[in-house]
Design an enzyme around this catalytic site. Structure first.
Site, short mmCIF file in Angstrom:
data_model
loop_
_atom_site.label_atom_id
_atom_site.label_comp_id
_atom_site.label_asym_id
_atom_site.label_seq_id
_atom_site.Cartn_x
_atom_site.Cartn_y
_atom_site.Cartn_z
N ASP A 21 5.72 5.23 -3.49
CA ASP A 21 6.74 4.23 -3.79
C ASP A 21 7.68 4.84 -4.84
OD1 ASP A 21 8.04 1.68 -4.06
OD2 ASP A 21 6.80 1.31 -5.83
N ASP A 197 3.19 0.13 -6.87
CA ASP A 197 2.97 -0.78 -8.00
C ASP A 197 3.09 -2.25 -7.65
OD1 ASP A 197 5.90 -0.46 -7.68
OD2 ASP A 197 6.00 -1.71 -9.47
#
Length: 248
Positions: A21, A197
């Site tokens: 990410d 996250d």
């Protein structure tokens, strides 16, 4: 052990394909999407990882593909943008999905709705549109009801966030992106390792598990399909830097 969840051993990198990410994982989250800071260290780490895992490093993000390409040199990386709706391989292969037919008229309707509502922000995206009401909390109920009415009238997925509601094309997510990349050489036959996250990374964590790999949650402890956790972006960068040096 990191707050009840193990920190990942660096030798997980062996026989792995790496899915990263962007915001909150490789860079600190900024107040505005265009305010993120991409450091020379991050660029060096991504280069070292690509050298260690040629063709087996991908950025998988909710940002539009073109936006990430402008922030990073992605010529040697696989890339998925817009939560799995856009796919780009290092050899130039790509999946381009046309915008849904409902998008343009929906944006127009939302623009009309927001006119005169001070603090309501309309954010256009390649495959959806978001209504932000952080600066107009009194408009929350009206924004939610209007978005729900649009979602019920078309093939639209409704996503709720913190002071935002998004209408988007259904069917694409980060897990589907991981699966698609893993079906292609040179990732085929390796094990997926996903770093993320946010709750939008959960589909990728779950897909990694399904395919025999693991997820690494970056940030505070919370319920997650990730097996491992690192406390912060700085820890993720330290881990990736060390993992790039692990012998193949």
């Amino acid at each position: 052990m990191v707050g009840g969840r193990l920190a990942p051993p660096v030798d997980l990198i062996r026989n792995a394909s790496l899915f990263l990410d962007f915001d909150g994982t490789l860079v600190e989250i900024a107040a505005r999407p265009d305010a993120v800071i991409v450091t020379d260290r991050l660029r060096a780490i991504l280069g070292a990882l690509e050298a260690a895992l040629p063709g087996r490093v991908a950025i998988v993000t909710g940002r539009p593909l073109a936006q990430v390409a402008a922030l990073l040199d992605v010529s040697a990386l696989a890339l998925s943008g817009s939560h799995g709706a856009e796919m780009l391989w290092p050899d130039g292969r790509r999946i381009d999905i046309p915008p849904p037919l409902w998008l343009a008229p929906t944006i127009s309707r939302i623009a009309g709705f927001s006119e005169g509502r001070a603090g309501v922000l309309v954010e256009e995206k390649p495959f959806g549109v978001a209504i932000h009401y952080r600066e107009a909390p009194d408009e929350e109920r009206a924004c939610l009801r209007f978005a729900e009415s649009l979602a019920h009238s078309s093939d639209i997925e409704l996503l709720h966030g913190k002071m935002v509601v998004e209408l988007r094309m259904p069917g694409a997510d980060k897990g589907a992106a991981v699966s698609a990349f893993m079906k292609q050489a040179p990732m085929m036959g390796t094990v997926p390792l996903v770093f993320g996250d946010d709750v939008t990374d959960e589909a990728a964590f779950a897909m990694a598990r399904t395919l025999g790999g693991s997820g690494v949650l970056i940030g505070d402890e919370r319920p997650s399909a990730a097996r491992y956790r690192l406390p912060a972006v700085s820890d993720a960068l330290d881990w990736l830097e060390a993992a790039a040096m692990v012998p193949a």
